[in-house]
Design an enzyme around this catalytic site. Sequence first.
Site, PDB file in Angstrom:
ATOM      1  N   ARG A 141      64.766 -26.820 -27.549  1.00 46.26           N
ATOM      2  CA  ARG A 141      65.796 -26.418 -27.805  1.00 46.26           C
ATOM      3  C   ARG A 141      65.086 -26.742 -29.936  1.00 46.26           C
ATOM      4  NH1 ARG A 141      70.950 -28.249 -25.852  1.00 46.26           N
ATOM      5  NH2 ARG A 141      71.711 -28.639 -27.316  1.00 46.26           N
ATOM      6  N   TYR A 144      65.400 -24.005 -32.287  1.00 50.74           N
ATOM      7  CA  TYR A 144      66.613 -24.176 -32.714  1.00 50.74           C
ATOM      8  C   TYR A 144      67.278 -24.757 -33.950  1.00 50.74           C
ATOM      9  CZ  TYR A 144      72.036 -24.059 -33.629  1.00 50.74           C
ATOM     10  OH  TYR A 144      73.406 -23.409 -34.087  1.00 50.74           O
ATOM     11  N   GLU A 146      64.564 -27.621 -35.002  1.00 51.18           N
ATOM     12  CA  GLU A 146      63.871 -27.513 -36.254  1.00 51.18           C
ATOM     13  C   GLU A 146      64.264 -26.581 -37.436  1.00 51.18           C
ATOM     14  OE1 GLU A 146      62.517 -30.109 -36.373  1.00 51.18           O
ATOM     15  OE2 GLU A 146      61.416 -31.291 -35.378  1.00 51.18           O
ATOM     16  N   LYS A 148      66.663 -25.283 -37.995  1.00 49.64           N
ATOM     17  CA  LYS A 148      67.811 -24.994 -39.090  1.00 49.64           C
ATOM     18  C   LYS A 148      67.446 -26.246 -40.073  1.00 49.64           C
ATOM     19  CE  LYS A 148      70.995 -23.038 -37.523  1.00 49.64           C
ATOM     20  NZ  LYS A 148      72.158 -22.018 -38.240  1.00 49.64           N
ATOM     21  N   ASN A 173      80.235 -28.598 -32.846  1.00 52.62           N
ATOM     22  CA  ASN A 173      80.145 -28.264 -31.294  1.00 52.62           C
ATOM     23  C   ASN A 173      82.170 -27.180 -32.101  1.00 52.62           C
ATOM     24  OD1 ASN A 173      78.798 -29.631 -30.520  1.00 52.62           O
ATOM     25  ND2 ASN A 173      78.285 -29.047 -28.363  1.00 52.62           N
ATOM     26  N   ARG A 185      77.580 -21.978 -23.538  1.00 54.71           N
ATOM     27  CA  ARG A 185      78.991 -22.917 -23.978  1.00 54.71           C
ATOM     28  C   ARG A 185      79.178 -23.533 -22.635  1.00 54.71           C
ATOM     29  NH1 ARG A 185      78.481 -21.418 -30.527  1.00 54.71           N
ATOM     30  NH2 ARG A 185      78.443 -19.236 -29.236  1.00 54.71           N
ATOM     31  N   VAL A 187      82.514 -24.930 -23.328  1.00 55.82           N
ATOM     32  CA  VAL A 187      83.778 -23.899 -23.431  1.00 55.82           C
ATOM     33  C   VAL A 187      83.871 -23.072 -22.431  1.00 55.82           C
ATOM     34  CG1 VAL A 187      85.518 -24.327 -24.723  1.00 55.82           C
ATOM     35  CG2 VAL A 187      84.785 -25.721 -25.281  1.00 55.82           C
ATOM     36  N   GLN A 208      78.014 -36.448 -20.510  1.00 53.19           N
ATOM     37  CA  GLN A 208      77.257 -36.610 -21.830  1.00 53.19           C
ATOM     38  C   GLN A 208      78.818 -35.770 -22.918  1.00 53.19           C
ATOM     39  OE1 GLN A 208      76.544 -35.287 -19.012  1.00 53.19           O
ATOM     40  NE2 GLN A 208      76.374 -33.039 -20.356  1.00 53.19           N
ATOM     41  N   ARG A 210      80.499 -34.753 -25.472  1.00 53.65           N
ATOM     42  CA  ARG A 210      80.230 -33.288 -27.363  1.00 53.65           C
ATOM     43  C   ARG A 210      81.522 -34.234 -28.211  1.00 53.65           C
ATOM     44  NH1 ARG A 210      76.190 -33.588 -26.234  1.00 53.65           N
ATOM     45  NH2 ARG A 210      74.469 -31.823 -26.155  1.00 53.65           N
TER      46      ARG A 210
HETATM   47  P1  NAD Z   1      77.459 -16.735 -32.685  1.00 53.02           P
HETATM   48  O1  NAD Z   1      75.881 -16.067 -31.571  1.00 53.02           O
HETATM   49  O2  NAD Z   1      78.148 -15.569 -31.817  1.00 53.02           O
HETATM   50  O3  NAD Z   1      77.600 -15.647 -33.928  1.00 53.02           O
HETATM   51  C1  NAD Z   1      75.905 -15.471 -34.660  1.00 53.02           C
HETATM   52  C2  NAD Z   1      75.881 -14.086 -35.077  1.00 53.02           C
HETATM   53  O4  NAD Z   1      74.821 -13.907 -35.834  1.00 53.02           O
HETATM   54  C3  NAD Z   1      76.077 -13.050 -34.252  1.00 53.02           C
HETATM   55  O5  NAD Z   1      76.317 -12.100 -34.745  1.00 53.02           O
HETATM   56  C4  NAD Z   1      74.634 -12.425 -34.436  1.00 53.02           C
HETATM   57  O6  NAD Z   1      74.357 -11.055 -33.504  1.00 53.02           O
HETATM   58  C5  NAD Z   1      73.980 -12.629 -35.837  1.00 53.02           C
HETATM   59  N1  NAD Z   1      72.595 -12.823 -35.369  1.00 53.02           N
HETATM   60  C6  NAD Z   1      71.327 -13.246 -35.054  1.00 53.02           C
HETATM   61  N2  NAD Z   1      70.089 -13.147 -35.286  1.00 53.02           N
HETATM   62  C7  NAD Z   1      70.291 -12.134 -36.699  1.00 53.02           C
HETATM   63  C8  NAD Z   1      70.089 -11.667 -37.554  1.00 53.02           C
HETATM   64  N3  NAD Z   1      68.428 -12.380 -37.474  1.00 53.02           N
HETATM   65  N4  NAD Z   1      69.866 -11.153 -38.220  1.00 53.02           N
HETATM   66  C9  NAD Z   1      71.566 -10.489 -38.630  1.00 53.02           C
HETATM   67  N5  NAD Z   1      72.559 -10.769 -38.096  1.00 53.02           N
HETATM   68  C10 NAD Z   1      71.391 -11.909 -36.403  1.00 53.02           C
HETATM   69  O7  NAD Z   1      77.368 -17.441 -33.079  1.00 53.02           O
HETATM   70  P2  NAD Z   1      78.753 -18.324 -34.002  1.00 53.02           P
HETATM   71  O8  NAD Z   1      78.743 -19.856 -33.329  1.00 53.02           O
HETATM   72  O9  NAD Z   1      79.399 -18.135 -34.297  1.00 53.02           O
HETATM   73  O10 NAD Z   1      77.697 -19.602 -35.522  1.00 53.02           O
HETATM   74  C11 NAD Z   1      77.683 -18.710 -36.270  1.00 53.02           C
HETATM   75  C12 NAD Z   1      76.684 -19.890 -37.218  1.00 53.02           C
HETATM   76  O11 NAD Z   1      77.201 -21.541 -37.333  1.00 53.02           O
HETATM   77  C13 NAD Z   1      75.422 -19.571 -36.597  1.00 53.02           C
HETATM   78  O12 NAD Z   1      74.621 -20.341 -37.667  1.00 53.02           O
HETATM   79  C14 NAD Z   1      74.842 -20.908 -36.040  1.00 53.02           C
HETATM   80  O13 NAD Z   1      73.905 -22.428 -35.581  1.00 53.02           O
HETATM   81  C15 NAD Z   1      76.330 -22.319 -36.929  1.00 53.02           C
HETATM   82  N6  NAD Z   1      76.735 -23.189 -35.573  1.00 53.02           N
HETATM   83  C16 NAD Z   1      77.323 -23.005 -34.211  1.00 53.02           C
HETATM   84  C17 NAD Z   1      78.507 -23.892 -34.512  1.00 53.02           C
HETATM   85  C18 NAD Z   1      78.863 -22.944 -32.654  1.00 53.02           C
HETATM   86  O14 NAD Z   1      79.586 -24.915 -32.607  1.00 53.02           O
HETATM   87  N7  NAD Z   1      79.890 -22.087 -33.131  1.00 53.02           N
HETATM   88  C19 NAD Z   1      78.005 -24.734 -34.576  1.00 53.02           C
HETATM   89  C20 NAD Z   1      76.617 -25.555 -35.324  1.00 53.02           C
HETATM   90  C21 NAD Z   1      76.199 -24.399 -35.720  1.00 53.02           C
HETATM   91  N1  UDP Z   2      77.541 -27.996 -20.122  1.00 53.57           N
HETATM   92  C1  UDP Z   2      78.035 -28.442 -18.934  1.00 53.57           C
HETATM   93  N2  UDP Z   2      78.043 -26.394 -18.578  1.00 53.57           N
HETATM   94  C2  UDP Z   2      77.517 -25.847 -17.970  1.00 53.57           C
HETATM   95  C3  UDP Z   2      77.237 -25.106 -20.097  1.00 53.57           C
HETATM   96  C4  UDP Z   2      77.636 -26.332 -20.413  1.00 53.57           C
HETATM   97  O1  UDP Z   2      77.942 -29.273 -18.040  1.00 53.57           O
HETATM   98  O2  UDP Z   2      78.403 -24.934 -17.954  1.00 53.57           O
HETATM   99  C5  UDP Z   2      77.222 -29.059 -21.310  1.00 53.57           C
HETATM  100  C6  UDP Z   2      75.403 -28.739 -22.177  1.00 53.57           C
HETATM  101  O3  UDP Z   2      74.741 -29.648 -20.650  1.00 53.57           O
HETATM  102  C7  UDP Z   2      75.775 -29.861 -22.501  1.00 53.57           C
HETATM  103  C8  UDP Z   2      76.985 -30.241 -23.666  1.00 53.57           C
HETATM  104  O4  UDP Z   2      77.840 -29.074 -22.058  1.00 53.57           O
HETATM  105  O5  UDP Z   2      75.584 -31.244 -22.668  1.00 53.57           O
HETATM  106  C9  UDP Z   2      77.422 -28.699 -24.710  1.00 53.57           C
HETATM  107  O6  UDP Z   2      77.114 -28.377 -24.206  1.00 53.57           O
HETATM  108  P1  UDP Z   2      77.057 -26.430 -25.343  1.00 53.57           P
HETATM  109  O7  UDP Z   2      75.457 -25.474 -24.320  1.00 53.57           O
HETATM  110  O8  UDP Z   2      77.741 -25.884 -25.721  1.00 53.57           O
HETATM  111  O9  UDP Z   2      75.961 -26.841 -26.926  1.00 53.57           O
HETATM  112  P2  UDP Z   2      75.546 -27.871 -27.212  1.00 53.57           P
HETATM  113  O10 UDP Z   2      74.533 -28.268 -25.954  1.00 53.57           O
HETATM  114  O11 UDP Z   2      73.790 -27.370 -28.138  1.00 53.57           O
HETATM  115  O12 UDP Z   2      76.356 -28.937 -27.896  1.00 53.57           O
END
Ligand code: NAD
Ligand code: UDP
Length: 319
Positions: A141, A144, A146, A148, A173, A185, A187, A208, A210
């Site tokens: 992991r 992602y 490090e 960030k 999340n 993911r 959900v 676990q 979330r």
């Molecule tokens: P997502 O994967 O749907 O969206 C990410 C977007 O970035 C995609 O459209 C992808 O094509 C684009 N992308 C990836 N690498 C790229 C690059 N090198 N250049 C240009 N575009 C690029 O994910 P998301 O859930 O919409 O997440 C958006 C942001 O929010 C991310 O930075 C993610 O780390 C952050 N974030 C999301 C969550 C969550 O739960 N959804 C939680 C924490 C942080």
């Molecule tokens: N998870 C799960 N079943 C799945 C996908 C994920 O039990 O089909 C668990 C995963 O191991 C983690 C939690 O759900 O403990 C959230 O996972 P997700 O990938 O959505 O987000 P993150 O781990 O990055 O918070």
Amino acid sequence: MKRVLVTGGAGFLGSHLCDRLIARGDDVLCADNFFTGSKRNVSHLFTHPHFELMRHDVTFPLYVEVDQIFNLACPASPVHYQFDPVQTTKTSVHGAINMLGLAKRVRARILQASTSEVYGDPEVHPQPEEYWGKVNPIGVRSCYDEGKRCAETLFFDYHRQHNLEIKVMRIFNTYGPRMHPNDGRVVSNFIVQALKGEDISIYGDGQQTRSFCYVDDLIEGMLCMMDSPAEFTGPVNVGNPGEFTMLQLAEEVLRLTGSRSKLIFKPLPQDDPRQRKPDIALAQEKLGWQPRVSLEDGLKETIEYFRGIIEHADFATRS
Ligand code: NAD
Ligand code: UDP
């Protein structure tokens, strides 16, 4: 009219953000390399005179004239960010350098979509912003987490060194319509599995936890953060403090879909955090923000979305 750049704008969160910015009258430039995002997510905006979509990878410099930058580009799902981990680190680090460089040249305010992953597998619960985290620097992991963390460092150094107006937001999340059905993911996996009558894949023992935030609440928090007074840089947690085990989530999804899918247990992925819940006191105080949508209501909306795309896919295969 404000000119706003959204990197990663064709992704799940980015596309909802573009909708909100267009609705409030901004001129939106969406830049995306379509790694996990899709043109479909923003195709309804194509005919809007104030929307523009550009294929661009943020690991390369970008020369545009804008007033604000939302830096969301980065795959967010463990399955996707572990697919090409070197590119994931480059996206966070080189992407941050390029977007900060752009912000510095045009004197734009810039917001970073950071993550609760900066806390790693936390020993402090719930997680306040002052907690520095417990992150494995060499695990699967880490690209992602490090990446960030380094992006946050760059944001604060550009702020101190170049007086840039920065906003760092730690997203917990988030779920909702337009998540990719194969995103991996939890959900989206559980809902798609329940709707297709497939087994629900619980990783580990399912104990676990979330905390799940509905996308509309998250985007509201993001806009409040961008528009907050210049002296408030964050980092600020934005998420829903309601905390659930993965077993509870699975049961809720089964109840709301009416599915009879069975729960099956699979190995827990490496470095999977045991617990996660945001302390949102700072967001409440500084942004006047807190989430409004319950898990039940948010899941219902998300289930309807996935029902629609699954039925459409079946129809497409039949015809
Ligand atoms: P997502 O994967 O749907 O969206 C990410 C977007 O970035 C995609 O459209 C992808 O094509 C684009 N992308 C990836 N690498 C790229 C690059 N090198 N250049 C240009 N575009 C690029 O994910 P998301 O859930 O919409 O997440 C958006 C942001 O929010 C991310 O930075 C993610 O780390 C952050 N974030 C999301 C969550 C969550 O739960 N959804 C939680 C924490 C942080
Ligand atoms: N998870 C799960 N079943 C799945 C996908 C994920 O039990 O089909 C668990 C995963 O191991 C983690 C939690 O759900 O403990 C959230 O996972 P997700 O990938 O959505 O987000 P993150 O781990 O990055 O918070």
